[in-house]
Design a protein around this motif. Sequence first.
Motif, PDB file in Angstrom:
ATOM      1  N   PHE A  34       0.817  -1.210   0.000  1.00 50.07           N
ATOM      2  CA  PHE A  34       0.000   0.000   0.000  1.00 50.07           C
ATOM      3  C   PHE A  34       0.855   1.268   0.000  1.00 50.07           C
ATOM      4  N   LEU A  35       1.924   1.252   0.770  1.00 53.27           N
ATOM      5  CA  LEU A  35       2.689   2.478   0.971  1.00 53.27           C
ATOM      6  C   LEU A  35       3.704   2.758  -0.136  1.00 53.27           C
ATOM      7  N   ALA A  36       4.176   1.722  -0.823  1.00 51.26           N
ATOM      8  CA  ALA A  36       5.309   1.948  -1.736  1.00 51.26           C
ATOM      9  C   ALA A  36       5.109   1.363  -3.128  1.00 51.26           C
ATOM     10  N   MET A  37       3.900   0.977  -3.508  1.00 49.73           N
ATOM     11  CA  MET A  37       3.709   0.435  -4.856  1.00 49.73           C
ATOM     12  C   MET A  37       3.955   1.543  -5.889  1.00 49.73           C
ATOM     13  N   PRO A  38       4.913   1.369  -6.822  1.00 50.60           N
ATOM     14  CA  PRO A  38       5.311   2.481  -7.695  1.00 50.60           C
ATOM     15  C   PRO A  38       4.787   2.416  -9.125  1.00 50.60           C
ATOM     16  N   ILE A  39       4.061   1.352  -9.487  1.00 44.84           N
ATOM     17  CA  ILE A  39       3.765   1.121 -10.902  1.00 44.84           C
ATOM     18  C   ILE A  39       3.020   2.301 -11.528  1.00 44.84           C
ATOM     19  N   ALA A  40       2.071   2.890 -10.796  1.00 46.14           N
ATOM     20  CA  ALA A  40       1.293   4.006 -11.340  1.00 46.14           C
ATOM     21  C   ALA A  40       2.156   5.228 -11.630  1.00 46.14           C
ATOM     22  N   GLY A  98      14.594   0.533  -2.028  1.00 50.57           N
ATOM     23  CA  GLY A  98      14.717   0.512  -3.478  1.00 50.57           C
ATOM     24  C   GLY A  98      13.804   1.527  -4.142  1.00 50.57           C
ATOM     25  N   ILE A  99      12.596   1.681  -3.616  1.00 50.34           N
ATOM     26  CA  ILE A  99      11.665   2.671  -4.172  1.00 50.34           C
ATOM     27  C   ILE A  99      12.135   4.088  -3.868  1.00 50.34           C
ATOM     28  N   VAL A 100      12.727   4.298  -2.690  1.00 48.52           N
ATOM     29  CA  VAL A 100      13.304   5.618  -2.376  1.00 48.52           C
ATOM     30  C   VAL A 100      14.385   5.966  -3.395  1.00 48.52           C
ATOM     31  N   ALA A 101      15.293   5.016  -3.646  1.00 50.03           N
ATOM     32  CA  ALA A 101      16.369   5.262  -4.612  1.00 50.03           C
ATOM     33  C   ALA A 101      15.802   5.535  -6.003  1.00 50.03           C
ATOM     34  N   PHE A 102      14.754   4.809  -6.376  1.00 56.63           N
ATOM     35  CA  PHE A 102      14.107   5.040  -7.666  1.00 56.63           C
ATOM     36  C   PHE A 102      13.550   6.460  -7.740  1.00 56.63           C
ATOM     37  N   GLY A 103      12.955   6.917  -6.652  1.00 57.66           N
ATOM     38  CA  GLY A 103      12.381   8.254  -6.637  1.00 57.66           C
ATOM     39  C   GLY A 103      13.409   9.355  -6.814  1.00 57.66           C
ATOM     40  N   GLN A 158      -3.233  -2.863  -5.596  1.00 59.20           N
ATOM     41  CA  GLN A 158      -3.968  -1.929  -6.457  1.00 59.20           C
ATOM     42  C   GLN A 158      -4.325  -0.646  -5.710  1.00 59.20           C
ATOM     43  N   LEU A 159      -4.669  -0.783  -4.437  1.00 61.22           N
ATOM     44  CA  LEU A 159      -4.912   0.420  -3.628  1.00 61.22           C
ATOM     45  C   LEU A 159      -3.627   1.235  -3.487  1.00 61.22           C
ATOM     46  N   GLY A 160      -2.489   0.542  -3.432  1.00 66.76           N
ATOM     47  CA  GLY A 160      -1.215   1.226  -3.356  1.00 66.76           C
ATOM     48  C   GLY A 160      -0.938   2.054  -4.595  1.00 66.76           C
ATOM     49  N   ALA A 177       7.087   8.708  -4.863  1.00 68.80           N
ATOM     50  CA  ALA A 177       7.916   7.512  -4.768  1.00 68.80           C
ATOM     51  C   ALA A 177       8.776   7.531  -3.511  1.00 68.80           C
ATOM     52  N   VAL A 178       9.462   8.637  -3.268  1.00 64.44           N
ATOM     53  CA  VAL A 178      10.364   8.720  -2.117  1.00 64.44           C
ATOM     54  C   VAL A 178       9.588   8.615  -0.809  1.00 64.44           C
ATOM     55  N   SER A 179       8.495   9.364  -0.691  1.00 57.63           N
ATOM     56  CA  SER A 179       7.715   9.314   0.556  1.00 57.63           C
ATOM     57  C   SER A 179       7.093   7.941   0.760  1.00 57.63           C
ATOM     58  N   GLY A 180       6.676   7.306  -0.336  1.00 59.06           N
ATOM     59  CA  GLY A 180       6.119   5.964  -0.214  1.00 59.06           C
ATOM     60  C   GLY A 180       7.147   4.962   0.260  1.00 59.06           C
ATOM     61  N   GLY A 181       8.357   5.026  -0.304  1.00 56.74           N
ATOM     62  CA  GLY A 181       9.404   4.108   0.127  1.00 56.74           C
ATOM     63  C   GLY A 181       9.787   4.310   1.577  1.00 56.74           C
ATOM     64  N   LEU A 182       9.928   5.580   1.980  1.00 60.56           N
ATOM     65  CA  LEU A 182      10.250   5.860   3.379  1.00 60.56           C
ATOM     66  C   LEU A 182       9.133   5.400   4.310  1.00 60.56           C
ATOM     67  N   SER A 183       7.894   5.574   3.874  1.00 61.36           N
ATOM     68  CA  SER A 183       6.759   5.122   4.688  1.00 61.36           C
ATOM     69  C   SER A 183       6.768   3.607   4.836  1.00 61.36           C
ATOM     70  N   ALA A 184       7.160   2.892   3.773  1.00 58.43           N
ATOM     71  CA  ALA A 184       7.224   1.434   3.856  1.00 58.43           C
ATOM     72  C   ALA A 184       8.290   0.982   4.847  1.00 58.43           C
TER      73      ALA A 184
END
Length: 215
Positions: A34-40, A98-103, A158-160, A177-184
């Motif tokens: 929920f917190l870090a799904m980046p596909i969208a 990984g999502i933080v780095a992507f962001g 999907q909600l993520g 992306a960065v906030s989602g990764g940090l939240s995860a």
Amino acid sequence: TAGRGMRAAVEGFRFIHQQRPVLGAIVADMSAAFLAMPIALFPAINAARFGGDPTTLGLMTTAVATGGILGASLSGPASRLRRRGLGILAAGTVWGLGIVAFGFADSFWLAALSLLVAGAGDSTAVVLRTAVVQELTPDELRGRVSAAEFAAGAGVAQLGNLRAGALASLTSPGVAAVSGGLSAVAGAVLIGTLVPALVTLDRSPTAAAANRPSG
């Protein structure tokens, strides 16, 4: 009948709630998804940073999948970990970082590498979560608990994506992306704190006997 089906579902959820390592494993997966799904975020980040090239957009998704394959290829060693619960949280942390780095990435190959690492962390968490659920769930409840586990993983992802897209529209795709990764990452720490039974779950013979549900 519908009544028996409802009672069976309630029994499954009651077991998940009472068996804290199982609850923690499922909630950890839901939190990460929920917190870090980046596909969208991929189309917007691809357009803003990499010229909107369809090839780079496709490679982003491929990088996550490739990381997942690499993580799954290590499922044998991962499934033999004694501290599987701690491993779930660690793998979820790798996903978030990984999502933080992507962001932050302004190079496509750095972005792709970040997504590959994130995908490996995600698939490792899935392998360990499934092992914990299967090991601690009695045979008569395994189908119901596995169904709840699958529904949580598929639906929350999907909600993520919805969360990521909504946040990106209010801020920017990179911030989302960065906030989602940090939240995860924060979510993994919080779950470990609130569900210590997941962190202390141990597969040593003595501990495994203590962890196994009775009755």
